[in-house]
Design an enzyme around this catalytic site. Structure first.
Site, PDB file in Angstrom:
ATOM      1  N   HIS A 119      -4.318  -1.052  -5.366  1.00 63.97           N
ATOM      2  CA  HIS A 119      -3.199  -0.881  -4.428  1.00 63.97           C
ATOM      3  C   HIS A 119      -2.132  -0.027  -5.105  1.00 63.97           C
ATOM      4  O   HIS A 119      -1.915  -0.120  -6.302  1.00 63.97           O
ATOM      5  CB  HIS A 119      -2.596  -2.245  -4.054  1.00 63.97           C
ATOM      6  CG  HIS A 119      -1.790  -2.194  -2.808  1.00 63.97           C
ATOM      7  ND1 HIS A 119      -0.471  -1.808  -2.798  1.00 63.97           N
ATOM      8  CD2 HIS A 119      -2.116  -2.448  -1.526  1.00 63.97           C
ATOM      9  CE1 HIS A 119      -0.023  -1.849  -1.554  1.00 63.97           C
ATOM     10  NE2 HIS A 119      -0.990  -2.228  -0.766  1.00 63.97           N
TER      11      HIS A 119
ATOM     12  N   ASP B 296      -7.793  -6.245   2.172  1.00 60.55           N
ATOM     13  CA  ASP B 296      -9.020  -5.835   2.872  1.00 60.55           C
ATOM     14  C   ASP B 296     -10.276  -6.432   2.281  1.00 60.55           C
ATOM     15  O   ASP B 296     -11.355  -6.271   2.835  1.00 60.55           O
ATOM     16  CB  ASP B 296      -9.115  -4.298   2.835  1.00 60.55           C
ATOM     17  CG  ASP B 296      -7.941  -3.691   3.569  1.00 60.55           C
ATOM     18  OD1 ASP B 296      -7.156  -2.960   2.942  1.00 60.55           O
ATOM     19  OD2 ASP B 296      -7.772  -4.016   4.759  1.00 60.55           O
TER      20      ASP B 296
END
Ligand code: SDX
Length: 434
Positions: free
Chosen positions: A310, A368
């Site tokens: 991320h 996710d």
């Protein structure tokens, strides 16, 4: 409270000249140095492709501490909102800044619920798509098409029209998403049912068929509602920045949200949940994990572990922890004992979190990583995963768009560049080109 300067300044030395630039501090998080006047004073631009060190705006909506793995909507930790609240309460909080009182909540729920139907002509709009179109293509097109149906809420200078457009999108995007799903599986569209709560109504529009009664499973509806809360907003991510930039030109809100939806589709962003599940299926079994971990670490191999890493979180994504818990709840409710994809995901996470490459690069599972397994178990095809992300993120896009439009300092976004192309040269007629 707006940004404070405390008359702090930073000094930038360009050549033999020093430039003092104001430094602002927010309520929490890194200070910022205001470079707005730098070009005018020093004739130089800053350079930050991907905006890794750039604050594009001031905002009061969502705060992330990537090192601590913290996510707060209007100051409330995501863990508490996901545990105790519901999605429409989160929508109210993101839009208006405070948790609603009981009467405010009832009024907001009433207004959203009574905007869930779309113009009947929209169903004709869908007929133009191929049945095998990716649902995100249908969503991007149909959200943009809302501006062709709701002209009475496209004047962004009118606060009432802004509010109506906001309510309409929170209410109608789930209906469009369910229609995109039904269209892809060749089933008739199912109208919203106002006596159902937001998440139950969405499941009903997706999975009910005219041939029999459909009763939403309350455990799955609660899981769906929580998944919407987790995906609702996330500071200035790529799709939100797209919405802000589109909105800065004065484009109508439906067009701006359609632009955000298009950006979310990318596999590096909202498309990662679909890509992560496809990756788990490609790995297939626990014994093949080392081969894929090796590929993810290979600079010459474009393969990346989808659902990992991320831009901001350099610690565990707090949403991933809640997503993992929700995944187990859904699988147990559905009596799915040993999901091979979950086995691969759990083992992959364990291996990756102990691998020095991932530790050094601070790569952790993101939201996710577990969402795909959960959504698949709930009956959604992988092509619908990013659509569900868009349903949830619509309120975040709208809240950020609203904050920008109502900011008196707002102006059109127009970045500059570092030009490394040809210098001036004269045109050569084609007759003289070799
Ligand atoms: C979302 O911005 C948001 O807030 C997004 C989001 C939201 O709610 O809006 O949180 C939603 O988009 C979550 C992220 C979903 N994407 C994925 O899971 C796709 C896989 N992840 C990567 O593509 C990547 O981690 C990004 C895009 C998420 C972040 O990329 P960055 O910040 O630009 O980091 P990077 O690509 O520069 O990576 C840093 C290093 C690189 O190695 P070096 O060049 O330094 O040697 O880490 C490596 C990368 O090669 N790396 C990975 C990796 N992610 C980064 N290596 C293997 N597998 C990965 N997943």
């Amino acid at each position: 409270m707006d940004a404070k300067t405390d008359n702090k300044t930073g000094t930038l030395t360009v050549g033999n000249k020093n430039y003092d630039l104001p430094i602002y501090n927010g309520t929490v998080g890194p200070d910022v140095i205001d470079i707005a006047k730098l070009y005018g004073q020093a004739g130089i631009f800053t350079y930050d492709p991907g905006f890794t060190s750039t604050a594009s705006c001031e905002s009061k909506i969502t705060y992330i501490d990537g090192d601590e793995g913290v996510l707060m909507y209007r100051g409330y930790p995501i863990e508490q909102l996901a545990e105790h609240g519901d999605f429409l309460e989160t929508c109210y909080l993101l839009l208006y800044g405070e948790l609603p009182t009981p009467s405010q909540k009832a009024d907001f729920d009433y207004r959203v619920t009574r905007h869930t139907m779309v113009h009947e002509q929209m169903s004709r709009f869908f007929q133009g798509f191929r049945r095998d179109a990716h649902p995100m293509a249908v969503m991007t097109g149909s959200i943009g098409a809302l501006s062709a149906f709701y002209h009475d809420s496209t004047d962004i200078s009118d606060p009432h029209q802004r509010m109506v457009a906001s309510i309409r999108m929170i209410a109608k995007v789930p209906t469009l998403a369910a229609m995109a799903y039904k269209y892809s599986v060749g089933q008739p569209f199912v109208y919203p049912k106002n006596e159902l709560d937001y998440a139950s109504n969405f499941l009903h529009m997706c999975f009910a068929v005219p041939a029999e009664e459909y009763k939403p499973n309350p455990v799955l509806a609660r899981a769906m509602d929580r998944i919407f809360i987790l995906h609702a907003d996330h500071e200035q991510n790529a799709s939100t920045s797209t919405v802000r930039l589109a909105g800065s030109s004065g484009a109508n809100p439906f067009a701006c949200i359609a632009a955000g939806c298009a950006c979310l589709w990318g596999p590096a962003h909202g498309g990662a949940n679909e890509a992560a599940l496809n990756m788990l299926a490609e790995i297939g079994s626990v014994d093949r994990i080392p081969e894929f971990v090796k590929r993810a670490k290979d600079k010459n191999d474009p393969f990346r572990l989808m659902g990992f890493g991320h831009r901001v979180y350099k610690n565990y994504d707090p949403r991933a922890k809640i997503m993992q818990k929700t995944c187990h709840e859904v699988l147990s409710e559905l009596g799915i004992k040993d999901d091979p994809l979950l086995d691969v995901a759990m083992e992959l996470e364990k291996i990756a979190l102990h691998d020095e490459y991932f530790i050094e690069k601070k790569l952790y599972p993101n939201i996710d990583f577990y969402s795909g397994i959960t959504l698949k178990a709930m009956g959604f095809p992988t092509t619908m995963f990013t659509v569900l992300f868009a349903v949830a993120r619509t309120v975040g896009w709208i809240a950020q768009w609203k904050e920008m439009i109502e900011d008196p300092k707002q102006k059109i976004g127009r970045p500059r560049q570092l030009y490394t192309g040809e210098t001036r040269r004269d045109y050569i007629p084609i007759s003289r080109r070799k």
